[in-house]
Design a protein around this motif. Structure first.
Motif, PDB file in Angstrom:
ATOM      1  N   LYS A   1      -7.585   2.042  -8.694  1.00  0.00           N
ATOM      2  CA  LYS A   1      -7.272   2.422  -9.984  1.00  0.00           C
ATOM      3  C   LYS A   1      -6.436   3.681  -9.847  1.00  0.00           C
ATOM      4  O   LYS A   1      -5.999   4.119  -8.828  1.00  0.00           O
ATOM      5  CB  LYS A   1      -8.410   3.163 -10.808  1.00  0.00           C
ATOM      6  N   VAL A   2      -5.635   4.198 -11.076  1.00  0.00           N
ATOM      7  CA  VAL A   2      -4.746   5.197 -10.798  1.00  0.00           C
ATOM      8  C   VAL A   2      -5.365   6.553 -10.441  1.00  0.00           C
ATOM      9  O   VAL A   2      -4.833   7.345  -9.335  1.00  0.00           O
ATOM     10  CB  VAL A   2      -4.007   5.543 -12.343  1.00  0.00           C
ATOM     11  N   ASP A   3      -6.527   6.637 -10.574  1.00  0.00           N
ATOM     12  CA  ASP A   3      -7.264   7.961 -10.203  1.00  0.00           C
ATOM     13  C   ASP A   3      -8.332   7.761  -8.982  1.00  0.00           C
ATOM     14  O   ASP A   3      -9.167   8.582  -8.896  1.00  0.00           O
ATOM     15  CB  ASP A   3      -7.890   8.505 -11.452  1.00  0.00           C
TER      16      ASP A   3
ATOM     17  N   ILE B   1       0.821  -1.266  -0.005  1.00  0.00           N
ATOM     18  CA  ILE B   1      -0.117  -0.011   0.189  1.00  0.00           C
ATOM     19  C   ILE B   1       0.730   1.318   0.051  1.00  0.00           C
ATOM     20  O   ILE B   1       0.541   1.990  -0.719  1.00  0.00           O
ATOM     21  CB  ILE B   1      -0.907   0.094   1.058  1.00  0.00           C
ATOM     22  N   PRO B   2       1.889   1.320   0.808  1.00  0.00           N
ATOM     23  CA  PRO B   2       2.921   2.647   0.776  1.00  0.00           C
ATOM     24  C   PRO B   2       3.310   2.749  -0.617  1.00  0.00           C
ATOM     25  O   PRO B   2       3.243   3.836  -1.053  1.00  0.00           O
ATOM     26  CB  PRO B   2       3.845   2.414   1.721  1.00  0.00           C
ATOM     27  N   MET B   3       3.629   1.613  -1.555  1.00  0.00           N
ATOM     28  CA  MET B   3       4.079   1.811  -2.823  1.00  0.00           C
ATOM     29  C   MET B   3       3.236   2.386  -3.666  1.00  0.00           C
ATOM     30  O   MET B   3       3.412   3.297  -4.413  1.00  0.00           O
ATOM     31  CB  MET B   3       4.742   0.475  -3.099  1.00  0.00           C
ATOM     32  N   TYR B   4       1.962   1.916  -3.427  1.00  0.00           N
ATOM     33  CA  TYR B   4       0.832   2.710  -4.226  1.00  0.00           C
ATOM     34  C   TYR B   4       0.816   3.962  -4.068  1.00  0.00           C
ATOM     35  O   TYR B   4       0.593   5.015  -4.923  1.00  0.00           O
ATOM     36  CB  TYR B   4      -0.397   1.777  -3.938  1.00  0.00           C
ATOM     37  N   LEU B   5       0.515   4.317  -2.846  1.00  0.00           N
ATOM     38  CA  LEU B   5       0.451   5.817  -2.359  1.00  0.00           C
ATOM     39  C   LEU B   5       1.600   6.852  -2.991  1.00  0.00           C
ATOM     40  O   LEU B   5       1.472   7.992  -3.277  1.00  0.00           O
ATOM     41  CB  LEU B   5       0.214   5.792  -1.007  1.00  0.00           C
ATOM     42  N   GLN B   6       2.789   6.252  -2.884  1.00  0.00           N
ATOM     43  CA  GLN B   6       4.011   6.828  -3.123  1.00  0.00           C
ATOM     44  C   GLN B   6       4.358   7.075  -4.645  1.00  0.00           C
ATOM     45  O   GLN B   6       4.480   8.146  -5.217  1.00  0.00           O
ATOM     46  CB  GLN B   6       5.106   6.602  -2.463  1.00  0.00           C
ATOM     47  N   ILE B   7       4.091   5.950  -5.357  1.00  0.00           N
ATOM     48  CA  ILE B   7       4.273   5.701  -6.447  1.00  0.00           C
ATOM     49  C   ILE B   7       3.122   6.485  -7.443  1.00  0.00           C
ATOM     50  O   ILE B   7       3.254   7.148  -8.313  1.00  0.00           O
ATOM     51  CB  ILE B   7       4.979   4.500  -6.988  1.00  0.00           C
ATOM     52  N   VAL B   8       2.077   5.798  -7.363  1.00  0.00           N
ATOM     53  CA  VAL B   8       1.037   6.037  -7.986  1.00  0.00           C
ATOM     54  C   VAL B   8       0.175   7.249  -7.874  1.00  0.00           C
ATOM     55  O   VAL B   8      -0.039   8.125  -8.589  1.00  0.00           O
ATOM     56  CB  VAL B   8      -0.010   5.065  -7.914  1.00  0.00           C
TER      57      VAL B   8
ATOM     58  N   GLY C   1       2.592   7.330 -17.402  1.00  0.00           N
ATOM     59  CA  GLY C   1       1.220   6.856 -17.285  1.00  0.00           C
ATOM     60  C   GLY C   1       1.226   5.491 -17.259  1.00  0.00           C
ATOM     61  O   GLY C   1       0.810   4.659 -16.736  1.00  0.00           O
ATOM     62  N   VAL C   2       2.401   4.712 -18.029  1.00  0.00           N
ATOM     63  CA  VAL C   2       2.466   3.473 -18.088  1.00  0.00           C
ATOM     64  C   VAL C   2       3.056   2.970 -16.699  1.00  0.00           C
ATOM     65  O   VAL C   2       2.609   1.744 -16.498  1.00  0.00           O
ATOM     66  CB  VAL C   2       3.593   3.030 -19.382  1.00  0.00           C
ATOM     67  N   VAL C   3       3.935   3.521 -16.071  1.00  0.00           N
ATOM     68  CA  VAL C   3       4.657   3.182 -14.969  1.00  0.00           C
ATOM     69  C   VAL C   3       3.475   3.165 -13.870  1.00  0.00           C
ATOM     70  O   VAL C   3       3.293   2.043 -13.059  1.00  0.00           O
ATOM     71  CB  VAL C   3       5.765   4.225 -14.294  1.00  0.00           C
ATOM     72  N   THR C   4       2.408   4.180 -13.572  1.00  0.00           N
ATOM     73  CA  THR C   4       1.716   4.034 -12.636  1.00  0.00           C
ATOM     74  C   THR C   4       0.545   3.160 -12.788  1.00  0.00           C
ATOM     75  O   THR C   4       0.173   2.304 -11.905  1.00  0.00           O
ATOM     76  CB  THR C   4       0.969   5.500 -12.712  1.00  0.00           C
ATOM     77  N   THR C   5       0.293   3.035 -14.063  1.00  0.00           N
ATOM     78  CA  THR C   5      -0.942   1.991 -14.361  1.00  0.00           C
ATOM     79  C   THR C   5      -0.300   0.432 -14.004  1.00  0.00           C
ATOM     80  O   THR C   5      -1.010  -0.410 -13.466  1.00  0.00           O
ATOM     81  CB  THR C   5      -1.037   2.070 -15.693  1.00  0.00           C
ATOM     82  N   GLY C   6       1.163   0.325 -14.329  1.00  0.00           N
ATOM     83  CA  GLY C   6       1.694  -1.040 -14.160  1.00  0.00           C
ATOM     84  C   GLY C   6       1.835  -1.120 -12.777  1.00  0.00           C
ATOM     85  O   GLY C   6       1.277  -2.426 -12.408  1.00  0.00           O
ATOM     86  N   VAL C   7       2.043  -0.423 -12.042  1.00  0.00           N
ATOM     87  CA  VAL C   7       2.231  -0.564 -10.440  1.00  0.00           C
ATOM     88  C   VAL C   7       0.808  -0.780  -9.984  1.00  0.00           C
ATOM     89  O   VAL C   7       0.746  -1.732  -8.961  1.00  0.00           O
ATOM     90  CB  VAL C   7       3.083   0.550  -9.864  1.00  0.00           C
TER      91      VAL C   7
ATOM     92  N   ILE D   1       4.941 -12.178  -6.972  1.00  0.00           N
ATOM     93  CA  ILE D   1       3.784 -11.915  -7.988  1.00  0.00           C
ATOM     94  C   ILE D   1       3.993 -10.559  -8.511  1.00  0.00           C
ATOM     95  O   ILE D   1       3.752 -10.259  -9.634  1.00  0.00           O
ATOM     96  CB  ILE D   1       2.418 -12.153  -7.068  1.00  0.00           C
ATOM     97  N   PHE D   2       4.202  -9.591  -7.413  1.00  0.00           N
ATOM     98  CA  PHE D   2       4.262  -8.206  -7.845  1.00  0.00           C
ATOM     99  C   PHE D   2       5.281  -8.059  -8.935  1.00  0.00           C
ATOM    100  O   PHE D   2       5.053  -7.334 -10.095  1.00  0.00           O
ATOM    101  CB  PHE D   2       4.426  -7.200  -6.691  1.00  0.00           C
ATOM    102  N   ALA D   3       6.362  -8.507  -8.692  1.00  0.00           N
ATOM    103  CA  ALA D   3       7.746  -8.384  -9.497  1.00  0.00           C
ATOM    104  C   ALA D   3       7.370  -8.853 -10.917  1.00  0.00           C
ATOM    105  O   ALA D   3       7.578  -8.394 -12.179  1.00  0.00           O
ATOM    106  CB  ALA D   3       8.979  -9.057  -9.059  1.00  0.00           C
ATOM    107  N   ASN D   4       6.608 -10.055 -10.896  1.00  0.00           N
ATOM    108  CA  ASN D   4       6.283 -10.904 -12.070  1.00  0.00           C
ATOM    109  C   ASN D   4       5.368 -10.118 -13.034  1.00  0.00           C
ATOM    110  O   ASN D   4       5.379  -9.748 -14.167  1.00  0.00           O
ATOM    111  CB  ASN D   4       5.792 -12.422 -12.079  1.00  0.00           C
ATOM    112  N   GLN D   5       4.468  -9.658 -12.271  1.00  0.00           N
ATOM    113  CA  GLN D   5       3.221  -8.789 -13.130  1.00  0.00           C
ATOM    114  C   GLN D   5       3.735  -7.434 -13.619  1.00  0.00           C
ATOM    115  O   GLN D   5       3.328  -7.210 -14.662  1.00  0.00           O
ATOM    116  CB  GLN D   5       2.041  -8.416 -11.998  1.00  0.00           C
ATOM    117  N   LEU D   6       4.610  -6.774 -12.770  1.00  0.00           N
ATOM    118  CA  LEU D   6       5.202  -5.616 -13.113  1.00  0.00           C
ATOM    119  C   LEU D   6       6.032  -5.850 -14.709  1.00  0.00           C
ATOM    120  O   LEU D   6       5.950  -5.061 -15.530  1.00  0.00           O
ATOM    121  CB  LEU D   6       6.096  -5.152 -12.349  1.00  0.00           C
TER     122      LEU D   6
END
Length: 529
Positions: free
Chosen positions: A358-360, A293-300, A464-470, A422-427
């Motif tokens: 979602k990103v938004d 969750i911190p990664m989502y909040l900080q990166i996305v 946009g690609v990075v935030t959507t991928g994360v 799972i996260f690394a593979n999906q990314l």
């Protein structure tokens, strides 16, 4: 005599209240480190690189704590807890200082392991000491203190971690443990007075080794599988085989050991098995949320570490309120079965909601999802240790506490490792073909590309690609976590409502080979004073 079975003697109440500040500080140390570092992780990985090994900063700590926890519990049962507890605090402080001074990812992982060796004795030490002093039926009176500290750490940890990272340096997320630990050592040294046991039983060294091999092999398997090595590679298959062999040998050894580090007799109790299965699966969910969750909040969402810590507050408030209320009801009624069931259902709802991020997605909506998730956690975490301790004889309070803590920790270790893979593979799969080769490798090959401060400077089309991928990788993690939560709920449905002990009753299970009931401890402590 009759009074002792109904309530703790006044002398015992005073002993508990006097030592409680030291126990709460130790609990604060253990819980604070789990939450304060998570907020700073994206910045740490950004500075050191080594994104592919990010999960090991958490896994090394959890694995070391997991392996050492049963040893602390058993040695405490055999020889007494105070000195062992103080040693654990001191070792934790050495690991904290070394982690703060680390110069690369390898050093940080190693020192986090050292820190984890000390942390293994903190939580189990607090729980076992409370188990020595307070019978299960009365434990709800004191759980409010511990729940408040745990929630304070969980609420304040992300905020403090973010503030220290932003205002000073991420290294202070480790250095902050030192003054707290010194105070805890002094308080425990001068206020904790419990009997010291004299026992000539041999330590189960072979059991310790086999347990360590089994736990280490399983964590390595889930960490390396699909990332460092293919799942059907000789390395992964070999680790799986080693884990199975070690577990089989462990069972054989523990059946014959005079004082097994993991007594199999505990697993003959149905409630002990079921509630620890719930705790094991709870570890998957809790540590997964704390890591991603911190990664989502900080990166996305582009939040600073401090802001992401503040966004975590609703989740922790939900957990705190649920934990405190369930503790009060438990004290008044002695009923506990409903709480892990309700908690399991609510946690599943929270996880399902987190899969639609979602990103938004607005921060208000995210906060609502986190509140629901936190309430589910709070309803489960408050009662699981009480049920586990109530299912064990008094002489096994330490090892029962350590076994429960061990299984919850290994669940967390598996969760972080598995979900990290799972996260690394999906990314990797998402970025392949969507980003230029060099750019994609920077984000997935261990570079510093996921540093939140650098991501903000990316061109809009790449950002946009990075935030959507994360976002998709993180929601995929929560989707995979739902089956584990459902399994935990199924286990909770079969927990039996067994009356909570009001004391160690003569002639009961607690009396078998273990005269250390609450009355006996009270008499011993009175003699010590």
């Amino acid at each position: 005599m009759s009074q002792a079975t109904d309530a703790s003697p006044p002398k015992m109440r005073r002993e508990i209240l006097v030592v409680m500040p030291g126990l709460m500080l130790a609990m604060l140390l253990a819980m604070l480190d789990n939450t304060i570092v998570g907020t700073a992780m994206p910045v740490i990985v950004g500075e050191f690189g080594g994104y592919a090994h990010m999960s090991w900063v958490v896994t090394a700590y959890i694995l070391a704590a997991t392996i050492s926890t049963p040893l602390y519990g058993k040695l405490g049962d055999l020889y007494g807890r105070k000195r062992l507890f103080m040693f654990a605090i001191a070792l934790f402080l050495v690991g904290s200082a070394a982690s703060g001074a680390a110069q690369d990812m390898g050093q940080l992982i190693a020192f986090r392991g050292l820190q984890g060796l000390g942390a293994g004795g903190l939580m189990v030490g607090v729980m076992a000491i409370i188990g020595d002093l307070v019978p299960p039926r009365e434990r709800g009176k004191y759980q409010g203190f511990m729940a408040a500290v745990m929630m304070l750490a969980m609420i304040g940890g992300p905020f403090i971690g973010g503030f220290l990272t932003d205002a000073i340096n991420w290294r202070w997320t480790f250095y902050i443990n030192i003054p707290l630990g010194v105070v805890a050592l002094l308080v425990v040294a001068f206020t904790l007075h419990i009997p010291r046991h004299k026992n000539q039983a041999r330590i189960d060294y072979l059991g310790i080794v086999l347990l360590s091999i089994a736990a280490g092999s399983l964590v390595l398997l889930t960490t390396w599988g699909g990332t460092e090595y293919e799942w059907n590679s000789p390395q992964i298959l070999g680790l799986g085989a080693l884990a199975v062999v070690a577990l089989v040998l462990l069972i054989m050894v523990e059946r014959r050991a005079a004082e097994p580090v993991l007594p199999l007799r505990l697993f003959k109790d149905r409630n002990f098995v079921l509630i620890n299965a719930v705790g094991f699966l709870q570890g998957f969910a809790m540590f997964g949320a704390m890591t991603f969750i911190p990664m989502y909040l900080q990166i996305v969402k582009g939040q600073s570490p401090t802001e992401s810590g503040v966004t975590f507050i609703p989740m922790m408030l939900g957990a705190m309120v649920a934990s405190l209320l369930s503790g009060q009801v438990l004290t008044k009624t002695g009923k506990y079965k409903i709480f892990p069931i309700m908690g399991g259902v609510i946690m599943i709802v929270g996880m399902a909601l987190l899969t639609i991020l979602k990103v938004d997605t607005s921060l208000w909506v995210i906060s609502g999802f986190l509140i629901i998730f936190g309430v589910g956690l709070g309803l489960i975490m408050q009662v699981s240790m009480v049920v586990a301790q109530n299912s064990a004889p008094q002489r096994d309070i330490g090892v029962a506490s350590s076994t429960s803590t061990f299984l919850r920790s290994i669940g967390g270790s598996f969760g972080v490792a598995l979900f990290g893979a799972i996260f690394a593979n999906q990314l990797t799969n998402y970025f392949t073909g969507r980003l230029p080769g060099d750019t994609a490798s920077n984000f997935t090959g261990g570079g510093a590309g996921l540093d939140p401060s650098q991501i903000k400077e990316l061109p809009p089309e790449i950002l946009g690609v990075v935030t959507t991928g994360v976002t998709e990788a993180i929601t995929n993690v929560f989707m995979w976590s739902i089956p584990f939560a459902v399994a935990g709920l199924l286990f909770a449905l079969f927990v039996k409502q067994v009356p909570l002990r009001t004391a160690g009753l003569p002639g009961g299970d607690d009396a078998k080979g273990a005269p250390d009931t609450v009355e006996a401890d009270a008499a011993k402590m009175s003699a010590m004073h």
